[in-house]
Design an enzyme around this catalytic site. Structure first.
Site, PDB file in Angstrom:
ATOM      1  N   ARG A 386       0.865  -1.272   0.047  1.00  0.00           N
ATOM      2  CA  ARG A 386      -0.024   0.121  -0.037  1.00  0.00           C
ATOM      3  C   ARG A 386       0.761   1.446   0.082  1.00  0.00           C
ATOM      4  O   ARG A 386       0.593   2.339  -0.556  1.00  0.00           O
ATOM      5  CB  ARG A 386      -1.010   0.186   1.290  1.00  0.00           C
ATOM      6  N   CYS A 387       2.091   1.217   0.640  1.00  0.00           N
ATOM      7  CA  CYS A 387       2.869   2.370   0.662  1.00  0.00           C
ATOM      8  C   CYS A 387       3.484   2.478  -0.881  1.00  0.00           C
ATOM      9  O   CYS A 387       3.578   3.767  -0.983  1.00  0.00           O
ATOM     10  CB  CYS A 387       4.138   1.995   1.604  1.00  0.00           C
ATOM     11  N   GLY A 388       3.818   1.665  -1.464  1.00  0.00           N
ATOM     12  CA  GLY A 388       4.358   1.970  -2.822  1.00  0.00           C
ATOM     13  C   GLY A 388       3.110   2.566  -3.794  1.00  0.00           C
ATOM     14  O   GLY A 388       3.325   3.385  -4.767  1.00  0.00           O
TER      15      GLY A 388
END
Length: 461
Positions: A386-388
């Site tokens: 999700r960070c990417g």
């Protein structure tokens, strides 16, 4: 599935992701690969730098917005004289800027006519003709009345082509109104109807010889593109100071008209400088950030154009002591990327009024959920995946034709001030979807200091 990164994602593809028209990256790729633009290059292009600027802009901006390609039927192959293609034949210029020369068009894709005869008749469902007169730029359904097309002004060619690519892009993406209407803008008086008698303005007899371009991304490269269209007889006498710290990444190629795939990894100053020097200009490079300690000195240009997306840097540039600083901002979401705000300084507004804080934004769309799921299947934790995806989703949406339209307006403001002494407007607000609703505020603090100029212009073709 090939997973994009924030620096590799094509901006047209990102638009499809953000709007939820595609549920995965692969689906978005298949969708945008069908986007095509077709152009008929008529015989009048041979004798008009305005039309030459229009053709090259339509091709160069079009190939970045239409991944399926730009196809051009050329009735003749004259030598061109506009800066970016000086001495090239028309077909070679089309190829140079990414288009494909064909002998026939496909009725399934929209058509734009540039330089075709006044009595041309429509042959396709979406069939538009570019038109212009002096500082007025527009397009009409083929067969409808056009402007006089006599007083040359290449920035109108850039503006009209930008509007045309925008209009056909909107049509391709499903806007039922786009492609079936007449629209345009006056670069002389942006809030006056483009077909009004005063919209054409006056002959442009002076061109600037010293400018500072701050930020060389989407907008900064569009400024360079527009300057390369102006009829300098001796571009070597023009000194352009270029400032940026970033290198070209893959995503930049989809919006920046002076960036090519082979430039990836190279500093933008070097890329833009190389292109401008090849066109004959003299450049000076600054490869550090514009900050609160950056100010023009005696030998520096006193006029600057801003293509920055950082609020702090924009405030510093506006208050750095330039006798004229023109800043442009473009919307960065799928709802706002057609919105443009141009502001000049000194003016009646403070920098805090001009650049208010902007809240962080988030984008939620099915394709981003699909990317998260793909990352988890590949072994990432959900938090890592999700960070990417958040980094990708947070990148700005952009379209090459919005940058070229904005640059045409900004450079027109500069040229109007230089030629008439009328200060650049304090604020100009317009939207490519509805340029007829353009608004502007005259500058309450006109400070006219000549930036250096030349009246050594190429004679008309």
């Amino acid at each position: 599935m090939t997973v994009p990164t924030p620096d590799s994602l094509h901006r047209t593809l990102k638009l499809e992701l953000d709007e939820g028209r595609a549920r995965s990256v692969d689906e978005a790729r298949r969708l945008v690969e069908r986007y095509r633009l077709q152009i008929v290059a008529g015989p009048a292009i041979a004798d008009s730098r305005t039309l030459q600027a229009a053709l090259l802009t339509a091709v160069a901006a079009g190939v970045r917005a239409f991944p399926g390609g730009v196809l051009v039927v050329a009735e003749k192959d004259p030598a061109l004289s506009v800066g970016w293609a000086n001495g090239l034949g028309l077909t070679d210029a089309v190829l140079r800027f990414g288009g494909r020369v064909v002998t026939a068009l496909d009725a399934s894709a929209p058509v734009l006519r540039i330089g075709t005869p006044l009595d041309a008749a429509p042959r396709y469902e979406i069939d538009l003709t570019l038109t212009w007169e002096g500082w007025a730029a527009g397009l009409v359904p083929t067969g409808e009345p056009r402007l006089t097309e006599a007083l040359e002004f290449p920035q109108s060619g850039v503006a009209a082509a930008s509007l045309a690519v925008s209009e056909l892009f909107q049509h391709t993406r499903g806007d039922s109104r786009a492609g079936r209407r007449a629209l345009g803008i006056s670069l002389w008086e942006p809030d006056v109807p483009w077909q009004h008698p005063t919209a054409a303005g006056e002959a442009c007899e002076l061109l600037p010889t010293k400018l500072w371009l701050i930020g060389l991304g989407h907008l900064g490269q569009a400024y360079g593109w527009g300057l390369g269209m102006l009829p300098y007889a001796n571009p070597a006498e023009v000194v352009l100071t270029l400032q940026d710290t970033d290198s070209v990444v893959e995503a930049n190629v989809s919006t920046g008209l002076l960036s090519e795939p082979g430039d990836i990894g190279t500093l933008k100053t070097r890329v833009v400088g190389r292109r401008l020097e090849a066109a004959g200009f003299t450049t000076r490079l600054i490869e550090r950030a514009f900050d609160e300690d950056t100010h023009p000195r005696d030998a520096d240009p006193s006029w600057a154009l801003g293509g920055l997306d950082n609020r702090a840097a924009r405030k510093w540039a506006a208050s750095a002591g330039f006798s004229r600083y023109v800043d442009a901002g473009i919307g960065d979401t799928s709802d706002t990327y057609y919105d443009v705000l141009v502001q000049s300084f000194p003016s009646g507004q403070t920098v805090d009024q001009a650049f208010p804080p902007v809240a962080p934004r988030t984008v939620v769309a099915p394709a981003y959920d699909d990317l998260v799921a793909h990352g988890v299947r590949a072994g990432q934790t959900e938090a890592e995946a999700r960070c990417g995806v958040v980094a990708i989703a947070g990148r700005a949406v952009g379209a090459s034709f919005v940058g070229t339209a904005t640059a045409a307006l900004v450079l027109a403001q500069v040229l109007r001030e230089l030629n008439t002494g009328t200060a650049c407007d304090e604020v100009t607000s317009f939207n490519l979807r509805a340029p007829e609703f353009t608004e502007r505020v005259a500058n309450a603090r006109a400070v006219v200091v000549n930036p250096g100029f030349t009246n050594n212009l190429k004679p008309s073709d």
